[in-house]
Design a protein around this motif. Structure first.
Motif, short mmCIF file in Angstrom:
data_model
loop_
_atom_site.label_atom_id
_atom_site.label_comp_id
_atom_site.label_asym_id
_atom_site.label_seq_id
_atom_site.Cartn_x
_atom_site.Cartn_y
_atom_site.Cartn_z
N VAL A 1 0.85 -1.18 0.00
CA VAL A 1 0.00 0.00 0.00
C VAL A 1 0.89 1.24 0.00
O VAL A 1 1.96 1.26 0.61
CB VAL A 1 -0.95 0.00 1.23
N ILE A 2 0.47 2.26 -0.73
CA ILE A 2 1.19 3.53 -0.79
C ILE A 2 0.53 4.48 0.20
O ILE A 2 -0.67 4.75 0.10
CB ILE A 2 1.15 4.15 -2.19
N ARG A 3 1.29 4.98 1.14
CA ARG A 3 0.74 5.87 2.15
C ARG A 3 0.86 7.35 1.71
O ARG A 3 1.80 7.71 1.00
CB ARG A 3 1.46 5.68 3.49
N PRO A 4 -0.09 8.19 2.13
CA PRO A 4 0.01 9.62 1.85
C PRO A 4 1.33 10.17 2.36
O PRO A 4 1.80 9.81 3.43
CB PRO A 4 -1.18 10.21 2.61
N GLY A 5 1.94 11.04 1.56
CA GLY A 5 3.25 11.60 1.90
C GLY A 5 4.39 10.91 1.19
O GLY A 5 5.54 11.38 1.24
N PHE A 6 4.10 9.78 0.52
CA PHE A 6 5.16 9.01 -0.14
C PHE A 6 5.89 9.85 -1.19
O PHE A 6 7.11 9.74 -1.34
CB PHE A 6 4.57 7.76 -0.78
N PHE A 7 5.17 10.69 -1.91
CA PHE A 7 5.78 11.44 -3.02
C PHE A 7 6.19 12.87 -2.66
O PHE A 7 6.66 13.60 -3.54
CB PHE A 7 4.80 11.50 -4.20
N ASP A 8 6.03 13.25 -1.42
CA ASP A 8 6.21 14.66 -1.05
C ASP A 8 7.61 15.19 -1.38
O ASP A 8 7.77 16.37 -1.70
CB ASP A 8 5.93 14.86 0.44
N ASP A 9 8.63 14.34 -1.29
CA ASP A 9 10.01 14.81 -1.46
C ASP A 9 10.54 14.66 -2.89
O ASP A 9 11.71 14.99 -3.14
CB ASP A 9 10.93 14.03 -0.51
N VAL A 10 9.71 14.17 -3.82
CA VAL A 10 10.25 13.86 -5.15
C VAL A 10 9.51 14.58 -6.28
O VAL A 10 9.77 14.31 -7.46
CB VAL A 10 10.23 12.34 -5.42
N LEU A 11 8.62 15.49 -5.95
CA LEU A 11 7.86 16.17 -6.99
C LEU A 11 8.73 17.08 -7.86
O LEU A 11 8.34 17.44 -8.96
CB LEU A 11 6.72 16.98 -6.36
N ASN A 12 9.91 17.44 -7.35
CA ASN A 12 10.84 18.27 -8.12
C ASN A 12 11.96 17.46 -8.75
O ASN A 12 12.94 18.03 -9.25
CB ASN A 12 11.44 19.36 -7.23
N ASP A 13 11.82 16.14 -8.74
CA ASP A 13 12.81 15.29 -9.41
C ASP A 13 12.77 15.52 -10.92
O ASP A 13 11.83 16.12 -11.46
CB ASP A 13 12.53 13.81 -9.12
N ASP A 14 13.78 15.00 -11.60
CA ASP A 14 13.80 15.02 -13.06
C ASP A 14 12.99 13.82 -13.53
O ASP A 14 13.49 12.68 -13.58
CB ASP A 14 15.25 14.94 -13.56
N VAL A 15 11.73 14.05 -13.87
CA VAL A 15 10.78 12.97 -14.13
C VAL A 15 10.29 13.04 -15.58
O VAL A 15 9.96 14.12 -16.09
CB VAL A 15 9.56 13.06 -13.19
N ARG A 16 10.24 11.88 -16.24
CA ARG A 16 9.70 11.80 -17.59
C ARG A 16 8.30 11.20 -17.57
O ARG A 16 7.97 10.42 -16.68
CB ARG A 16 10.58 10.91 -18.48
N CYS A 17 7.52 11.58 -18.56
CA CYS A 17 6.28 10.87 -18.85
C CYS A 17 6.52 10.08 -20.12
O CYS A 17 6.84 10.66 -21.17
CB CYS A 17 5.11 11.85 -19.02
N LEU A 18 6.41 8.76 -20.02
CA LEU A 18 6.74 7.88 -21.14
C LEU A 18 5.53 7.04 -21.54
O LEU A 18 4.67 6.73 -20.71
CB LEU A 18 7.89 6.93 -20.74
N LYS A 19 5.48 6.66 -22.76
CA LYS A 19 4.46 5.72 -23.23
C LYS A 19 4.92 4.31 -22.91
O LYS A 19 5.98 3.87 -23.36
CB LYS A 19 4.24 5.89 -24.73
N ASN A 20 4.16 3.61 -22.09
CA ASN A 20 4.48 2.23 -21.70
C ASN A 20 5.90 2.10 -21.12
O ASN A 20 6.57 1.09 -21.34
CB ASN A 20 4.31 1.28 -22.88
N HIS A 21 6.35 3.11 -20.41
CA HIS A 21 7.68 3.09 -19.76
C HIS A 21 8.82 2.94 -20.76
O HIS A 21 9.92 2.52 -20.39
CB HIS A 21 7.77 1.97 -18.72
#
Length: 221
Positions: free
Chosen positions: A59-79
């Motif tokens: 299970v993913i708990r609230p707060g899991f992503f709080d520290d990574v929203l400013n990471d270098d993140v891509r949006c990919l088709k099918n990874h």
């Protein structure tokens, strides 16, 4: 019920999780009359328990992503890194990432690239309706309850690599999850052996104490 928190991950390598989530398309007209299509969906949802490979629940708990929203993140088709749709770096770019009570939300405007337009058509038709994210955990908690599969709680994320609209939401890449489970079992086994050694050692000490006590009792009879 027992709970154990791992402050640092045991297994190296990114992992992936999938979510069934209705994706939305909002179309807007530009000043020159062209249509822009904004794709929006959830890459992850909080507090939804999923069984991983028949080994454990997660299970993913609230707060899991709080520290990574400013990471270098891509949006990919099918990874697939060959099919990049958008990118966010330090909170800027063509990909928008945010967190609400539901989970991790992402959105992007369809770029003028053939595979991105094809994906948009698939989403509009309902052929693609699931999303996924690739990540590396920083902090997890294992909860053990008799009669149930162990529960792995994702508490904090170390790195968010990408979010992705996906064709198949199956857990077809479970190797990292399996290694995490095996590492957890090894830790449990070590803890059990340590407890057994402590118990045996304590019994020996008690036996020696009882022997001396009985000797003293007999000595002064």
């Amino acid at each position: 019920m027992k709970a154990k928190t791992d402050k640092k991950p045991i297994v190296e390598g990114p992992d992936r999780r999938y979510v069934e989530s209705t994706m939305k398309i909002e179309k807007r007209a530009t000043e020159d009359g062209a249509d822009l299509a904004i794709i929006e969906g959830y890459a992850a949802k909080f507090n939804q328990v999923t069984t991983i490979g028949g080994w454990f629940r997660e299970v993913i708990r609230p707060g899991f992503f709080d520290d990574v929203l400013n990471d270098d993140v891509r949006c990919l088709k099918n990874h697939d890194a060959n099919y990049i749709l958008a990118r966010s770096n330090a909170g800027n770019g063509t990909l928008s990432l945010s967190v609400d009570d539901v989970g991790l939300k992402y959105s992007y405007t369809t770029p003028d690239i053939s595979y991105a337009r094809d994906l948009q058509t698939s989403i509009e038709r309902g052929d693609v309706s699931q999303s996924s994210f690739s990540f590396y955990p920083k902090e997890v908690t294992w909860v053990e309850k008799e009669g149930e599969l162990d529960l792995r709680e994702l508490i904090k994320c170390e790195t968010l690599y990408d979010v992705s609209p996906v064709t198949f939401p199956a857990y077809n890449n479970t190797e990292v999850a399996k290694r995490s489970w095996e590492a957890h079992l090894e830790e449990k086994e070590k803890e059990t052996e340590a407890r057994n050694e402590d118990t045996v050692g304590g019994s020996k000490i008690m036996d020696e104490y009882e022997a001396r006590h009985k000797f003293n009792q007999n000595k002064y009879k």
